[in-house]
Design a protein around this motif. Structure first.
Motif, PDB file in Angstrom:
ATOM      1  N   VAL A  56       0.740  -1.220  -0.077  1.00  0.00           N
ATOM      2  CA  VAL A  56       0.144   0.020   0.033  1.00  0.00           C
ATOM      3  C   VAL A  56       0.854   1.051  -0.088  1.00  0.00           C
ATOM      4  O   VAL A  56       2.136   1.156   0.095  1.00  0.00           O
ATOM      5  CB  VAL A  56      -0.824  -0.050   1.035  1.00  0.00           C
ATOM      6  N   ALA A  57       0.377   2.280  -0.381  1.00  0.00           N
ATOM      7  CA  ALA A  57       1.109   3.733  -0.351  1.00  0.00           C
ATOM      8  C   ALA A  57       1.716   4.024   0.871  1.00  0.00           C
ATOM      9  O   ALA A  57       1.056   3.737   1.852  1.00  0.00           O
ATOM     10  CB  ALA A  57       0.081   4.854  -0.786  1.00  0.00           C
ATOM     11  N   GLY A  58       2.988   4.348   0.976  1.00  0.00           N
ATOM     12  CA  GLY A  58       3.389   4.589   2.387  1.00  0.00           C
ATOM     13  C   GLY A  58       4.300   3.588   2.811  1.00  0.00           C
ATOM     14  O   GLY A  58       4.951   3.561   3.892  1.00  0.00           O
ATOM     15  N   GLN A  59       4.224   2.261   2.089  1.00  0.00           N
ATOM     16  CA  GLN A  59       4.838   1.070   2.652  1.00  0.00           C
ATOM     17  C   GLN A  59       6.455   1.131   2.154  1.00  0.00           C
ATOM     18  O   GLN A  59       6.713   1.278   0.967  1.00  0.00           O
ATOM     19  CB  GLN A  59       4.128  -0.076   2.367  1.00  0.00           C
ATOM     20  N   MET A 102       4.701   5.173  -3.093  1.00  0.00           N
ATOM     21  CA  MET A 102       3.893   6.412  -3.069  1.00  0.00           C
ATOM     22  C   MET A 102       3.090   6.288  -4.007  1.00  0.00           C
ATOM     23  O   MET A 102       3.298   5.979  -4.951  1.00  0.00           O
ATOM     24  CB  MET A 102       4.855   7.467  -2.918  1.00  0.00           C
ATOM     25  N   GLN A 103       1.677   7.028  -3.702  1.00  0.00           N
ATOM     26  CA  GLN A 103       0.590   7.053  -4.458  1.00  0.00           C
ATOM     27  C   GLN A 103       0.937   8.230  -5.487  1.00  0.00           C
ATOM     28  O   GLN A 103       1.250   9.305  -5.003  1.00  0.00           O
ATOM     29  CB  GLN A 103      -0.778   6.866  -3.938  1.00  0.00           C
ATOM     30  N   GLY A 104       0.439   7.904  -6.921  1.00  0.00           N
ATOM     31  CA  GLY A 104       0.320   9.263  -7.559  1.00  0.00           C
ATOM     32  C   GLY A 104       1.890   9.250  -8.456  1.00  0.00           C
ATOM     33  O   GLY A 104       2.794   8.674  -8.108  1.00  0.00           O
ATOM     34  N   LYS A 105       1.727  10.402  -9.418  1.00  0.00           N
ATOM     35  CA  LYS A 105       2.970  10.731  -9.896  1.00  0.00           C
ATOM     36  C   LYS A 105       3.888  11.647  -9.088  1.00  0.00           C
ATOM     37  O   LYS A 105       3.411  12.627  -8.453  1.00  0.00           O
ATOM     38  CB  LYS A 105       2.554  11.234 -11.402  1.00  0.00           C
ATOM     39  N   LEU A 106       5.160  11.340  -9.187  1.00  0.00           N
ATOM     40  CA  LEU A 106       6.104  11.942  -8.311  1.00  0.00           C
ATOM     41  C   LEU A 106       7.384  12.787  -9.266  1.00  0.00           C
ATOM     42  O   LEU A 106       8.182  12.023  -9.572  1.00  0.00           O
ATOM     43  CB  LEU A 106       6.552  11.257  -7.405  1.00  0.00           C
ATOM     44  N   PRO A 107       7.003  13.990  -9.504  1.00  0.00           N
ATOM     45  CA  PRO A 107       8.112  14.547 -10.430  1.00  0.00           C
ATOM     46  C   PRO A 107       9.107  14.965  -9.658  1.00  0.00           C
ATOM     47  O   PRO A 107       9.650  16.166  -9.829  1.00  0.00           O
ATOM     48  CB  PRO A 107       7.170  15.684 -11.128  1.00  0.00           C
ATOM     49  N   LEU A 108       9.591  14.289  -8.739  1.00  0.00           N
ATOM     50  CA  LEU A 108      10.606  14.483  -7.632  1.00  0.00           C
ATOM     51  C   LEU A 108      11.918  14.631  -8.506  1.00  0.00           C
ATOM     52  O   LEU A 108      12.356  13.599  -9.319  1.00  0.00           O
ATOM     53  CB  LEU A 108      10.734  13.788  -6.410  1.00  0.00           C
ATOM     54  N   TYR A 109      12.836  15.640  -8.564  1.00  0.00           N
ATOM     55  CA  TYR A 109      14.286  15.590  -9.321  1.00  0.00           C
ATOM     56  C   TYR A 109      15.183  15.979  -8.289  1.00  0.00           C
ATOM     57  O   TYR A 109      16.463  16.268  -8.575  1.00  0.00           O
ATOM     58  CB  TYR A 109      14.027  16.528 -10.256  1.00  0.00           C
ATOM     59  N   ARG A 110      14.794  16.333  -6.994  1.00  0.00           N
ATOM     60  CA  ARG A 110      15.908  17.003  -6.002  1.00  0.00           C
ATOM     61  C   ARG A 110      15.711  16.509  -4.834  1.00  0.00           C
ATOM     62  O   ARG A 110      14.610  16.192  -4.430  1.00  0.00           O
ATOM     63  CB  ARG A 110      15.913  18.665  -5.939  1.00  0.00           C
ATOM     64  N   ASP A 111      16.621  16.717  -3.903  1.00  0.00           N
ATOM     65  CA  ASP A 111      16.386  16.363  -2.305  1.00  0.00           C
ATOM     66  C   ASP A 111      15.529  17.588  -1.796  1.00  0.00           C
ATOM     67  O   ASP A 111      15.925  18.605  -2.223  1.00  0.00           O
ATOM     68  CB  ASP A 111      17.628  16.253  -1.800  1.00  0.00           C
ATOM     69  N   ASP A 134       7.009  20.329  -7.733  1.00  0.00           N
ATOM     70  CA  ASP A 134       7.301  18.885  -7.410  1.00  0.00           C
ATOM     71  C   ASP A 134       7.067  18.955  -5.759  1.00  0.00           C
ATOM     72  O   ASP A 134       6.567  17.951  -5.330  1.00  0.00           O
ATOM     73  CB  ASP A 134       8.778  18.601  -7.436  1.00  0.00           C
ATOM     74  N   VAL A 135       7.272  20.033  -4.919  1.00  0.00           N
ATOM     75  CA  VAL A 135       6.867  19.842  -3.511  1.00  0.00           C
ATOM     76  C   VAL A 135       5.357  19.637  -3.619  1.00  0.00           C
ATOM     77  O   VAL A 135       4.531  18.942  -2.748  1.00  0.00           O
ATOM     78  CB  VAL A 135       7.113  21.122  -2.876  1.00  0.00           C
ATOM     79  N   VAL A 136       4.525  20.505  -4.348  1.00  0.00           N
ATOM     80  CA  VAL A 136       2.852  20.237  -4.304  1.00  0.00           C
ATOM     81  C   VAL A 136       2.696  18.695  -4.526  1.00  0.00           C
ATOM     82  O   VAL A 136       1.826  18.230  -3.989  1.00  0.00           O
ATOM     83  CB  VAL A 136       2.381  21.040  -5.436  1.00  0.00           C
ATOM     84  N   ALA A 137       3.454  18.073  -5.665  1.00  0.00           N
ATOM     85  CA  ALA A 137       3.044  16.774  -5.887  1.00  0.00           C
ATOM     86  C   ALA A 137       3.136  15.944  -4.696  1.00  0.00           C
ATOM     87  O   ALA A 137       2.617  14.987  -4.630  1.00  0.00           O
ATOM     88  CB  ALA A 137       3.761  16.214  -7.286  1.00  0.00           C
ATOM     89  N   LEU A 150       1.691  12.539  -0.173  1.00  0.00           N
ATOM     90  CA  LEU A 150       1.575  12.187   1.297  1.00  0.00           C
ATOM     91  C   LEU A 150       0.362  12.241   1.645  1.00  0.00           C
ATOM     92  O   LEU A 150      -0.383  11.245   2.492  1.00  0.00           O
ATOM     93  CB  LEU A 150       2.526  13.312   2.182  1.00  0.00           C
ATOM     94  N   GLN A 151      -0.641  13.343   1.322  1.00  0.00           N
ATOM     95  CA  GLN A 151      -2.001  13.176   1.826  1.00  0.00           C
ATOM     96  C   GLN A 151      -2.772  12.126   1.343  1.00  0.00           C
ATOM     97  O   GLN A 151      -3.482  11.638   2.079  1.00  0.00           O
ATOM     98  CB  GLN A 151      -2.629  14.622   1.201  1.00  0.00           C
ATOM     99  N   ASN A 152      -2.550  11.517   0.078  1.00  0.00           N
ATOM    100  CA  ASN A 152      -3.154  10.569  -0.614  1.00  0.00           C
ATOM    101  C   ASN A 152      -2.754   9.112   0.426  1.00  0.00           C
ATOM    102  O   ASN A 152      -3.533   8.200   0.295  1.00  0.00           O
ATOM    103  CB  ASN A 152      -3.057  10.380  -2.014  1.00  0.00           C
ATOM    104  N   SER A 153      -1.725   9.131   0.843  1.00  0.00           N
ATOM    105  CA  SER A 153      -1.299   8.094   1.530  1.00  0.00           C
ATOM    106  C   SER A 153      -1.324   7.984   2.954  1.00  0.00           C
ATOM    107  O   SER A 153      -1.218   7.250   3.478  1.00  0.00           O
ATOM    108  CB  SER A 153       0.372   7.885   1.362  1.00  0.00           C
ATOM    109  N   GLY A 154      -2.322   9.077   3.556  1.00  0.00           N
ATOM    110  CA  GLY A 154      -2.984   9.025   4.757  1.00  0.00           C
ATOM    111  C   GLY A 154      -2.169   9.857   5.824  1.00  0.00           C
ATOM    112  O   GLY A 154      -2.344   9.841   6.888  1.00  0.00           O
ATOM    113  N   TYR A 155      -1.368  10.759   5.391  1.00  0.00           N
ATOM    114  CA  TYR A 155      -0.593  11.706   6.296  1.00  0.00           C
ATOM    115  C   TYR A 155      -1.121  12.832   6.075  1.00  0.00           C
ATOM    116  O   TYR A 155      -1.703  13.500   5.289  1.00  0.00           O
ATOM    117  CB  TYR A 155       0.748  11.821   5.589  1.00  0.00           C
ATOM    118  N   THR A 156      -1.294  13.655   7.362  1.00  0.00           N
ATOM    119  CA  THR A 156      -1.948  14.885   7.673  1.00  0.00           C
ATOM    120  C   THR A 156      -0.915  15.961   7.251  1.00  0.00           C
ATOM    121  O   THR A 156      -0.135  16.472   8.022  1.00  0.00           O
ATOM    122  CB  THR A 156      -2.294  15.038   8.996  1.00  0.00           C
TER     123      THR A 156
END
Length: 257
Positions: A20-23, A36-45, A54-57, A62-68
């Protein structure tokens, strides 16, 4: 995003496990890798104060994975805390990196206010270098995107193997392979979500269930009135059946009239 030496240092899942997402999927070069759930355009630490699309995505994932967390587009304290908790539950800590110290103030000239040009230090006294300042950061290599909230592990790389384009850390099937059929109205009355069925493909038979029974559809040219029905199976051997293969589906138990 892989480190230069992409050696698998831990397996957290095995073939057939649900994910599951977050595992945690495992670790590569000592860095944990989370699904992680969804598309992640992460390109940097990422570190506190970073901002961007990229922070928005990432916050959405994180939100879709159950984090507040709030979708702010800025790495705020809630974002850092969410990832810190994710790492800690898996037995890891966020890595730290040095940050540049604030610029030093210009020393006062001898004879100016607040400074004396003589006797300011004793002979042989040296100024100790300040300890380096560090801050936690979110490594881009710690996350792998999956299309959906979860799936089933099809394969996972062995510890000490090297991952790359030809050898991923894990292969995850999102959802289940399904069978689509058009069932007449009389037969559809015997079916509902979860009804157990037998699926026969060539000479092999698999246990399956009804996933969905669609709304009644009036007949059209070449098709009788009835319902579109979807069947699924968890049997791993069914993965060998080629897409487009015609199969036969029957009720597992007889339904009393």
């Amino acid at each position: 995003v892989l480190p230069e030496t992409a050696t698998v240092t831990k397996q957290a899942l095995k073939k057939g496990d649900d994910v599951v997402a977050g595992q945690l999927l495992g670790s590569v070069a000592g860095t944990p890798v989370f699904a992680m759930q969804g598309k992640l355009p992460l390109y940097r630490d990422l570190a506190a104060g970073d901002r961007g699309d990229d922070v928005v995505a990432f916050q959405e994932s994180l939100q879709n994975s159950g984090y507040t967390v709030q979708i702010t587009g800025v790495v705020d304290s809630a974002t850092v805390q969410a990832v810190t908790g994710m790492f800690q539950r898996a037995g890891y800590a966020l890595p730290q990196r040095e940050i540049e110290p604030p610029p030093e103030s210009t020393p006062a000239e001898p004879g100016s206010d607040g400074a004396s040009g003589e006797g300011s230090s004793e002979e042989g006294e040296t100024n100790a270098a300040p300890a380096p300042r560090t801050q936690p950061y979110i490594p881009v290599s710690a996350f792998a995107a999956i299309d959906g909230k979860g799936g089933t592990v099809l394969s996972v790389a062995a510890v000490a193997s090297t991952v790359g384009p030809e050898q991923p850390l894990a292969k995850v099937r999102v959802g289940r392979r399904s069978i689509s059929a058009h069932v007449n109205a009389v037969e559809a009355e015997q079916l509902s979500k979860g009804t157990e069925v037998h699926i026969t493909a060539d000479a092999d038979t698999f246990a399956g269930t009804v996933e969905n029974v669609g709304e009644f559809q009036a007949g059209s040219e070449g098709r009788t009135p009835g319902h579109n029905v979807t069947f699924t199976t968890k049997d791993e051997a069914f993965d060998k059946v080629q897409n487009g293969t015609q199969v036969r589906v029957g009720l597992k138990t007889k339904v009393k009239p």
